[in-house]
Design a protein around this motif. Structure first.
Motif, PDB file in Angstrom:
ATOM      1  N   ALA A  59      35.560  46.144  44.480  1.00 15.83           N
ATOM      2  CA  ALA A  59      35.439  46.184  45.939  1.00 15.83           C
ATOM      3  C   ALA A  59      34.290  45.307  46.418  1.00 15.83           C
ATOM      4  CB  ALA A  59      35.256  47.621  46.421  1.00 15.83           C
ATOM      5  N   ALA A  60      33.142  45.398  45.770  1.00 16.38           N
ATOM      6  CA  ALA A  60      31.992  44.591  46.194  1.00 16.38           C
ATOM      7  C   ALA A  60      32.308  43.105  46.082  1.00 16.38           C
ATOM      8  CB  ALA A  60      30.762  44.949  45.367  1.00 16.38           C
ATOM      9  N   THR A  61      32.968  42.711  45.007  1.00 15.86           N
ATOM     10  CA  THR A  61      33.335  41.305  44.828  1.00 15.86           C
ATOM     11  C   THR A  61      34.321  40.866  45.892  1.00 15.86           C
ATOM     12  OG1 THR A  61      32.916  41.424  42.450  1.00 15.86           O
ATOM     13  CG2 THR A  61      34.350  39.641  43.223  1.00 15.86           C
ATOM     14  N   PHE A  62      35.346  41.680  46.126  1.00 14.79           N
ATOM     15  CA  PHE A  62      36.353  41.344  47.132  1.00 14.79           C
ATOM     16  C   PHE A  62      35.727  41.230  48.526  1.00 14.79           C
ATOM     17  CE2 PHE A  62      39.444  42.558  50.371  1.00 14.79           C
ATOM     18  CZ  PHE A  62      40.442  41.622  50.137  1.00 14.79           C
ATOM     19  N   LEU A  63      34.945  42.227  48.907  1.00 10.47           N
ATOM     20  CA  LEU A  63      34.380  42.260  50.253  1.00 10.47           C
ATOM     21  C   LEU A  63      33.399  41.121  50.495  1.00 10.47           C
ATOM     22  CD1 LEU A  63      33.858  46.101  50.464  1.00 10.47           C
ATOM     23  CD2 LEU A  63      35.465  44.754  51.847  1.00 10.47           C
ATOM     24  N   ARG A  64      32.612  40.790  49.487  1.00 16.08           N
ATOM     25  CA  ARG A  64      31.610  39.733  49.664  1.00 16.08           C
ATOM     26  C   ARG A  64      32.215  38.337  49.582  1.00 16.08           C
ATOM     27  NH1 ARG A  64      27.737  43.412  46.391  1.00 16.08           N
ATOM     28  NH2 ARG A  64      26.708  44.505  48.095  1.00 16.08           N
ATOM     29  N   ASN A  65      33.509  38.281  49.306  1.00 19.99           N
ATOM     30  CA  ASN A  65      34.229  37.009  49.311  1.00 19.99           C
ATOM     31  C   ASN A  65      35.298  36.952  50.401  1.00 19.99           C
ATOM     32  OD1 ASN A  65      33.492  35.188  46.884  1.00 19.99           O
ATOM     33  ND2 ASN A  65      33.464  37.270  46.065  1.00 19.99           N
ATOM     34  N   ILE A  74      27.079  44.291  53.960  1.00 18.07           N
ATOM     35  CA  ILE A  74      25.723  44.490  53.449  1.00 18.07           C
ATOM     36  C   ILE A  74      25.755  45.180  52.094  1.00 18.07           C
ATOM     37  CG2 ILE A  74      23.523  45.670  53.871  1.00 18.07           C
ATOM     38  CD1 ILE A  74      24.117  45.217  56.903  1.00 18.07           C
ATOM     39  N   TYR A  75      26.609  46.189  51.952  1.00 23.70           N
ATOM     40  CA  TYR A  75      26.584  46.983  50.717  1.00 23.70           C
ATOM     41  C   TYR A  75      27.885  47.740  50.542  1.00 23.70           C
ATOM     42  CZ  TYR A  75      25.237  50.776  47.538  1.00 23.70           C
ATOM     43  OH  TYR A  75      25.182  51.669  46.498  1.00 23.70           O
ATOM     44  N   THR A 111      46.042  46.158  42.317  1.00 23.85           N
ATOM     45  CA  THR A 111      46.871  45.147  41.649  1.00 23.85           C
ATOM     46  C   THR A 111      46.055  44.192  40.777  1.00 23.85           C
ATOM     47  OG1 THR A 111      46.741  43.652  43.560  1.00 23.85           O
ATOM     48  CG2 THR A 111      48.599  45.205  43.493  1.00 23.85           C
ATOM     49  N   PHE A 112      44.764  44.440  40.668  1.00 29.54           N
ATOM     50  CA  PHE A 112      43.897  43.510  39.947  1.00 29.54           C
ATOM     51  C   PHE A 112      44.252  43.457  38.466  1.00 29.54           C
ATOM     52  CE2 PHE A 112      40.206  42.139  37.589  1.00 29.54           C
ATOM     53  CZ  PHE A 112      39.826  41.015  38.295  1.00 29.54           C
ATOM     54  N   GLU A 113      44.305  42.253  37.940  1.00 29.17           N
ATOM     55  CA  GLU A 113      44.523  42.038  36.510  1.00 29.17           C
ATOM     56  C   GLU A 113      43.463  41.082  36.010  1.00 29.17           C
ATOM     57  OE1 GLU A 113      48.490  40.741  35.690  1.00 29.17           O
ATOM     58  OE2 GLU A 113      49.390  42.430  36.729  1.00 29.17           O
ATOM     59  N   GLY A 114      43.083  41.242  34.762  1.00 24.86           N
ATOM     60  CA  GLY A 114      42.101  40.343  34.172  1.00 24.86           C
ATOM     61  C   GLY A 114      40.777  41.037  33.936  1.00 24.86           C
ATOM     62  N   ASP A 115      39.754  40.220  33.740  1.00 24.33           N
ATOM     63  CA  ASP A 115      38.418  40.742  33.480  1.00 24.33           C
ATOM     64  C   ASP A 115      37.778  41.200  34.791  1.00 24.33           C
ATOM     65  OD1 ASP A 115      38.670  40.087  30.777  1.00 24.33           O
ATOM     66  OD2 ASP A 115      37.793  38.096  31.063  1.00 24.33           O
ATOM     67  N   VAL A 116      37.189  42.382  34.757  1.00 24.15           N
ATOM     68  CA  VAL A 116      36.500  42.907  35.931  1.00 24.15           C
ATOM     69  C   VAL A 116      35.272  42.026  36.199  1.00 24.15           C
ATOM     70  CG1 VAL A 116      35.246  44.887  36.880  1.00 24.15           C
ATOM     71  CG2 VAL A 116      37.318  45.254  35.506  1.00 24.15           C
ATOM     72  N   PRO A 117      35.125  41.525  37.423  1.00 20.93           N
ATOM     73  CA  PRO A 117      33.968  40.681  37.734  1.00 20.93           C
ATOM     74  C   PRO A 117      32.656  41.401  37.434  1.00 20.93           C
ATOM     75  CG  PRO A 117      35.537  40.665  39.548  1.00 20.93           C
ATOM     76  CD  PRO A 117      35.992  41.712  38.582  1.00 20.93           C
ATOM     77  N   GLY A 118      31.766  40.703  36.777  1.00 19.07           N
ATOM     78  CA  GLY A 118      30.452  41.262  36.474  1.00 19.07           C
ATOM     79  C   GLY A 118      30.414  42.233  35.312  1.00 19.07           C
ATOM     80  N   ALA A 119      31.518  42.417  34.617  1.00 16.46           N
ATOM     81  CA  ALA A 119      31.563  43.364  33.495  1.00 16.46           C
ATOM     82  C   ALA A 119      31.179  42.653  32.197  1.00 16.46           C
ATOM     83  CB  ALA A 119      32.933  44.011  33.395  1.00 16.46           C
TER      84      ALA A 119
END
Length: 156
Positions: A59-65, A74-75, A111-119
């Protein structure tokens, strides 16, 4: 000490939904904190820490992009009780203002597939505490059962 506003909410009757938790003025600008309540407190199992951690990263990655919202986000982060998340956004907003954004966010997670961002060990302090399959299930459940017609005002 005074009881803080979030502890004044009657969690015995609080439903899943999107609620304004508070509005604050910072240097003359209003910021709105939203309660994105994914679980009925004290009445259903909470989100597992690895699930809500995965939801946080996505969610943080999606929202900040997000093309329209990224400059106002903000958070995004989990509640300590593991029943939902807080979203802090620049602006004097109401819950209805972010429903489309939350639908997009939870569709992305479900629906996200792949490596979790920041993991990765370099990017996260507990990168192994992730569970994408269950995060996708919980996001889809919230999307289908709540975001179709979410409660927007807390009445208790």
């Amino acid at each position: 000490m005074d009881k803080i506003p979030s502890f004044c909410v009657n969690h015995l009757i609080l439903e899943r939904g999107i609620y304004v938790s508070r509005k604050d003025s910072v240097n003359g600008n209003i910021i709105t904190t939203f309660d994105i309540r994914m679980k009925r407190p004290n009445r259903e199992p909470v989100l597992h820490p690895d699930t809500i951690h995965t939801i946080e990263h996505l969610a943080a990655t999606f929202l900040r992009n997000h093309p329209q919202w990224k400059e106002r986000i903000i958070y995004w982060g989990p509640m300590g009780c593991l029943t939902g998340n807080y979203l802090i956004v620049q602006g004097d907003l109401d819950s209805k203002d972010i429903v489309p954004l939350m639908r997009e966010t939870f569709e992305f997670i479900s629906t996200f597939e792949g490596d979790v961002p920041g993991a990765s060990p370099r990017d996260c302090g507990n990168y192994l505490m992730m569970n994408l399959p269950v995060a996708r299930i919980e996001a889809k459940r919230f999307l289908d059962e709540v975001l179709v017609n979410p409660p927007l005002e807390y009445g208790g």
